[in-house]
Scaffold this active site. Structure first.
Site, PDB file in Angstrom:
ATOM      1  N   LYS A 224       0.835  -1.215   0.000  1.00 46.37           N
ATOM      2  CA  LYS A 224       0.000   0.000   0.000  1.00 46.37           C
ATOM      3  C   LYS A 224       0.868   1.265   0.000  1.00 46.37           C
ATOM      4  CE  LYS A 224      -3.809  -1.841   2.811  1.00 46.37           C
ATOM      5  NZ  LYS A 224      -3.176  -2.649   3.866  1.00 46.37           N
ATOM      6  N   ASP A 250      14.185  -2.265   3.923  1.00 43.56           N
ATOM      7  CA  ASP A 250      15.508  -1.639   3.975  1.00 43.56           C
ATOM      8  C   ASP A 250      15.661  -0.617   2.853  1.00 43.56           C
ATOM      9  OD1 ASP A 250      16.120  -3.237   6.143  1.00 43.56           O
ATOM     10  OD2 ASP A 250      16.919  -4.839   4.884  1.00 43.56           O
TER      11      ASP A 250
HETATM   12  O1  RIB Z   1      15.402  -6.862   5.966  1.00 44.96           O
HETATM   13  C1  RIB Z   1      15.921  -7.951   5.272  1.00 44.96           C
HETATM   14  C2  RIB Z   1      17.130  -8.484   5.969  1.00 44.96           C
HETATM   15  O2  RIB Z   1      16.738  -9.000   7.220  1.00 44.96           O
HETATM   16  C3  RIB Z   1      17.822  -9.618   5.258  1.00 44.96           C
HETATM   17  O3  RIB Z   1      18.861  -9.173   4.417  1.00 44.96           O
HETATM   18  C4  RIB Z   1      18.308 -10.502   6.386  1.00 44.96           C
HETATM   19  O4  RIB Z   1      19.687 -10.546   6.463  1.00 44.96           O
HETATM   20  C5  RIB Z   1      17.695  -9.927   7.657  1.00 44.96           C
HETATM   21  O5  RIB Z   1      18.611  -9.256   8.406  1.00 44.96           O
END
Ligand code: RIB
Length: 300
Positions: A224, A250
């Site tokens: 979303k 990330d």
């Molecule tokens: O957010 C993804 C990450 O979470 C992966 O790369 C894994 O290593 C964990 O840390």
């Protein structure tokens, strides 16, 4: 050049694609395997580095092949490491199960040497942190180290971001150190007790985070987009077929931190984070899926 300092963990991601998870005692045949750089802090550093801002990464590594993978990854992404090398430990790894049909994932991470990151490591980098534009951390390394980093940044008036992943109960007052918090739905539930299924739930959870001391709560909502306190939903970008969502959080955090460090508004920075994540989910892997600045600018 604007500067993002990241405290976090590098691990080697061992990713298995299969139709389903095995149940206890069962073996299932997988469809593929890959080994690559991962760890939430490191992935966020790679994302911000590829976007062209100055990035410094504080962590611990073992002296081994996975440690070398970290060094090589950061070198090729423009990330400067500030690392303690721990010869008595090892560089960690993550088991990642990716469900073939949905691209959804389940993860076990063993941080290895990074589990020994201490407040003293952060004290050593006090000047580095105090001169940054943005300091960001997650919860894969010990809480005491995250707290020390946030305290140093906050007292130097550096913008602080906590990506509370993996979620854990936080001590009272911890969240007053956070200018921004960026949990997903499940992390939000762990921290606030509010189950987030709708935008109204996200609004209630944001108010709870405010009561707990966060300056500006942002809840990431997967496909979303992201919910910003007192604004509402910022839509995600759909730029192709979704292949893997493991690095999406990330990518969002790295993009958000990079844009914020350049002095962009919160809204613009969230939009930038959503665009970064929108591209990353169309590619395999975590760190390897992070886009360049040109790729993000093109879709904005
Ligand atoms: O957010 C993804 C990450 O979470 C992966 O790369 C894994 O290593 C964990 O840390």
């Amino acid at each position: 050049m604007s500067h993002v300092v990241i405290l976090g963990v590098f691990v080697a991601d061992t990713a298995y694609r299969a139709d389903r998870m095995p149940v206890m005692g069962e073996t299932v045949l997988g469809n593929s395997f890959s080994l690559g750089p991962g760890g939430k802090g490191s992935n966020q550093a790679v994302a911000a580095g590829r976007l062209g801002v100055k990035v410094s990464m504080i962590s611990r590594l073992g002296k081994d092949d996975f440690g070398q993978m970290a060094i090589d990854t950061w070198k090729s992404s423009g990330v400067t490491p500030y690392i303690e090398e721990d010869v008595s430990s090892y560089t960690g790894a993550a088991f990642i199960f990716i469900e073939e049909n949905s691209g959804d994932n389940a993860i076990i991470i063993s941080p290895g040497a990074a589990a020994n990151i201490s407040p003293i490591d952060l004290e050593k980098r006090k000047d580095l942190i105090a001169n940054a534009d943005v300091f960001i951390t997650q919860l894969e390394q010990p809480l005491a180290a995250a707290k020390k980093g946030l305290e140093i940044a906050k007292s130097a008036k550096v913008k602080t971001i906590l990506n509370p992943a993996p979620a854990t109960k936080l001590p009272d007052g911890f969240l007053t150190l956070c200018d921004f918090i960026t949990p997903n739905e499940t992390e939000t539930e762990t921290l606030t007790g509010v189950k987030v299924s709708t935008l109204d739930d996200a609004k209630i959870a944001c108010e709870k985070f405010k009561e707990m001391g966060v300056e500006t709560p942002i809840i990431t909502l997967g496909e979303k987009g992201a919910y910003l306190h007192e604004h509402g939903l910022i839509q995600s970008y759909k730029v192709g077929q979704v292949l893997e969502t493991t690095g999406a959080g990330d990518a969002f955090n790295g993009g958000f931190a990079a844009a914020l460090s350049e002095g962009r508004s919160t809204l613009e920075s969230i939009n930038f984070g959503c665009a970064t994540a929108g591209i990353s989910v169309t590619r395999a892997g975590t760190a390897p899926s992070m886009p360049t600045r040109d790729e993000v600018e093109k879709i904005l």
